[in-house]
Write a protein that holds these residues in place. Structure first.
Motif, PDB file in Angstrom:
ATOM      1  N   LYS A 122       0.826  -1.213   0.000  1.00  0.00           N
ATOM      2  CA  LYS A 122       0.000   0.000   0.000  1.00  0.00           C
ATOM      3  C   LYS A 122       0.853   1.253   0.000  1.00  0.00           C
ATOM      4  O   LYS A 122       0.592   2.198  -0.750  1.00  0.00           O
ATOM      5  CB  LYS A 122      -0.935  -0.035   1.215  1.00  0.00           C
ATOM      6  N   THR A 172       2.492   1.367  -3.597  1.00  0.00           N
ATOM      7  CA  THR A 172       1.568   1.486  -4.728  1.00  0.00           C
ATOM      8  C   THR A 172       0.724   2.755  -4.641  1.00  0.00           C
ATOM      9  O   THR A 172       0.374   3.339  -5.661  1.00  0.00           O
ATOM     10  CB  THR A 172       0.606   0.273  -4.756  1.00  0.00           C
ATOM     11  N   GLU A 173       0.403   3.156  -3.427  1.00  0.00           N
ATOM     12  CA  GLU A 173      -0.513   4.284  -3.243  1.00  0.00           C
ATOM     13  C   GLU A 173       0.177   5.476  -2.588  1.00  0.00           C
ATOM     14  O   GLU A 173       0.262   6.547  -3.169  1.00  0.00           O
ATOM     15  CB  GLU A 173      -1.724   3.821  -2.420  1.00  0.00           C
ATOM     16  N   GLY A 174       0.677   5.283  -1.387  1.00  0.00           N
ATOM     17  CA  GLY A 174       1.224   6.412  -0.646  1.00  0.00           C
ATOM     18  C   GLY A 174       2.350   7.122  -1.371  1.00  0.00           C
ATOM     19  O   GLY A 174       2.444   8.350  -1.367  1.00  0.00           O
ATOM     20  N   LEU A 175       3.227   6.345  -2.012  1.00  0.00           N
ATOM     21  CA  LEU A 175       4.388   6.927  -2.695  1.00  0.00           C
ATOM     22  C   LEU A 175       4.194   6.981  -4.215  1.00  0.00           C
ATOM     23  O   LEU A 175       5.160   7.119  -4.972  1.00  0.00           O
ATOM     24  CB  LEU A 175       5.652   6.131  -2.355  1.00  0.00           C
ATOM     25  N   ALA A 176       2.942   6.912  -4.656  1.00  0.00           N
ATOM     26  CA  ALA A 176       2.671   6.800  -6.096  1.00  0.00           C
ATOM     27  C   ALA A 176       3.151   8.014  -6.891  1.00  0.00           C
ATOM     28  O   ALA A 176       3.328   7.932  -8.103  1.00  0.00           O
ATOM     29  CB  ALA A 176       1.175   6.571  -6.327  1.00  0.00           C
TER      30      ALA A 176
END
Lengths: 438, 438
Positions: A152, A155-159
């Motif tokens: 997560k 894939t999301e927080g550091l996208a």
């Protein structure tokens, strides 16, 4: 005007799970679903309910009441049931039933949550393409670093970041063995045997100590980080089986610890993926990691360095990750399996050479005049400059010597070791271990 | 059959941003949008485009080319523009323009991404209710611990856990001051002045050193963790202004470090929220945290302890968090602001007493026979048992004494200190600091 008797979008029905695999993690998931039904419903926005479960042996005693759930012996049959929305795959194994059932689930239009790193490391691309073609999710937080929400985070927080490097200590058993060797001063074989007796090892211990399990995890992280097709075959794998207690001691003397460290980075030479013992500074977060805990370090061009630490295995942490994924699906979160559409993932060129790094060298020197000078000269001839060198006092005709080089290449280190042989003053085979700059 | 000329769900239009506030973070967001347009599009599944920006002074020199964006001087006007989908609020301030513009954005049907901890800590409930009533998101990853994806970890990754405790070092300036005091042996006032000259302090430094900024962050984490209405007024706030270099040294002698630590936990006594200096073991992850870095520790009933570490401020890290939220919105992720519908958040009963803990006590003892015994007796009379006690050698008529107690209550510590006064052997006011068990 909407019909007041028809459930609107604000009152979605329950999300119905089928759990395949009732080992430690499967039972952990059942326990959370039972213990926290209200909590899950309030956070997920709808009830989360197990409808059916599957394991080979129905008669086995298990630490949860399964009587409310339909029972399947065949995971493929579970995956195809009309009364489940999400197929939760907790059987393990890269092929066989886990693969067949996951494929069946996708074909039947089910989202998938899995803890199976081997399955995705070997078949992730095909499974992702199949799922995405049908608008389905495969989520696998539990497959990497247990309870740590690292998939997560990446894939999301550091996208919004171009990822510079991903590092991780992701096999708790190996880290347990290495820290226990250091703390108790015991050789590898003895601690390995302890770990076996404590039940810390997989049935095939090579999965752990050979770095395969951690290598699977690294390959998944690399795919997300660099938008490339997961390519486990390109992971340079080296286990901890040949780490000598002498090296653990000597590394500590020089201010380092030895970790089975996974590193993925994209350089001008291509995608580097390696899972191998490395030295890291003893006072760094990675160096300070003791026992079975996992740590993942994510480096992005905007965010800098993010460190995530937690339990990498076990019933509760792994089940927490599985149910986190389930809640995401219940909330309607849908994203490509590896963060961007599988069809757009590039075939990465594996790097043919590793990024330069300092190296640690340990060798035994014959006590002859000029011996140290000859070694230093051999290093110089190979283009390697010395950062620190330490020769230990000795009682016999040989002396242990430790060297920390400045940044150099693996090829130059190999050349230097070849030159050592010609000096006539180095006894046996020198040890060379990469120092990862963290 | 669908019209092949009409864009289908697989080709959504761009997500259009309006950026209010062009300070460090705002410009950081602009830079990411410009530098990584392709990366953002591939990860978000659609282009992410800035359409309009807003700041008070258009003439100011800024480190980015803004010529492609519409300019608004009034953030409310920006929030209402028809050509933006997401209002990105980077102005700061709990009231005034930030609040007015955020309200206007919600009223105009825009999702909101904000880095504004003060706004949400004070008005989060009303804003969340307004947004959720319209089916809109407010995301605020950047408001807590900068680039560390802690809101995401807590709201999503750990959503299947009952949260046992949340802890965090979330003000980099305070941690810089405390670690600099220890490393350089300097008193608070001197390091505070250094920090001011380095530009580390807010215009009103009380926001930093008084714990207010970090307290805002803690209140937001507590709301998510416990499903309660954000209640900043109930945060017990104590700053670092009165931390003496003597206590930093003495704590280090006993194996501890002093941190401005936020702790939220739900106990039988109610919701405890405190942001105050605490001792933590020097060899714990929190104890090892040096300088301006942030750390958040999340403890859940299934996952155990998760530690997240990274930069808590600065252009890149904060902009990374803002754009991570933007990508979530572009992907269609929609969840309640605090993880469950705002209308269902409970009014927490603030705990009237803190959970028991060991305490550190430092006092100056007059060099009289039986002095130490009198202090020990006073502690015993207050029901406090001693874990460790250390009396230092001394040249004059007083001696510094350090005590680490076993677990006790703040009330008992207060009683003990009252009893010390009656002993006639304690000079001045003893110092008592809670030791957080981490």
């Amino acid at each position: 005007m909407s019909d007041p008797h028809k459930p609107g979008p604000s009152t979605p029905g329950p999300l119905r799970l089928g759990i395949a695999g009732l080992g430690t993690v499967g039972i952990g998931v059942v326990k959370i679903a039972q213990r926290h039904a209200d909590l899950l419903a309030s956070r997920a926005g709808r009830p989360v309910q197990i409808r059916a479960v599957c394991a080979r042996d129905r008669g086995k005693t298990r630490d949860a009441d399964l009587s409310a759930y339909a029972w399947e012996t065949d995971p493929v049959a579970l995956a195809r049931r009309d009364d489940i929305d999400v197929f939760v795959e907790l059987m393990g194994g890269s092929d066989g039933p886990a693969k067949a059932a996951t494929e069946a689930a996708i074909a039947a239009g089910k989202d998938v949550v899995t803890a199976n790193k081997a399955l995705l490391a070997l078949h992730g691309q095909a499974l992702a393409e199949a799922a995405e073609a049908r608008g389905l999710s495969i989520r696998f937080e539990a497959a990497v670093a247990g309870g740590i929400p690292v998939i997560k985070a990446l894939t999301e927080g550091l996208a919004a970041n171009r990822i510079r490097r991903v590092m991780g200590v992701m096999n708790g058993t190996c880290n347990y063995i290495l820290t226990r060797m250091e703390n108790a001063g015991l050789p590898y074989e003895e601690v390995f045997e302890e770990a076996r007796q404590l039940g810390y090892l997989e049935a095939d211990p090579t999965l752990d100590v050979g770095g395969i399990d951690a290598g699977h995890k690294l390959a998944l992280l690399a795919a997300i980080a660099y938008g490339t097709r997961v390519n486990f075959d390109a992971v340079e794998l080296q286990g901890i089986e040949r780490i000598a207690i002498e090296d653990i001691r000597a590394a500590a003397d020089m201010g380092f610890r030895i970790k089975l460290l996974g590193v993925a980075q994209m350089t001008g030479r291509g995608l580097e993926q390696r899972m191998a013992p490395c030295l890291v500074p003893a006072d760094s977060p990675l160096g300070q990691l003791q026992g079975g805990t996992n740590m993942v370090v994510l480096e992005g061009d905007s965010v800098g360095q993010i460190v995530l630490r937690g339990a990498g295995a076990g019933e509760g942490p792994t089940a927490s990750a599985v149910m986190g994924d389930v809640i995401d699906i219940a909330r309607g979160f849908a994203e490509p399996v590896f963060g961007q559409p599988a069809a757009t993932l590039a075939e990465a060129v594996p790097a043919q050479a590793k990024a330069p790094a300092p190296y640690y060298l340990r060798m035994t020197l014959l006590d002859k005049p000029g011996a140290l000078a000859k070694v230093a000269a051999a290093l110089g001839d190979a283009g390697i400059s010395i950062n620190r060198m330490r020769q230990y006092g000795h009682a016999d005709v040989t002396a242990p010597v430790l060297i920390v080089t400045h940044r150099t290449t693996g090829a130059d280190v190999t050349h230097a070791i070849e030159r050592f042989a010609a000096t006539g003053v180095v006894e046996g085979e020198p040890v060379a271990i990469r120092i990862e700059e963290v």
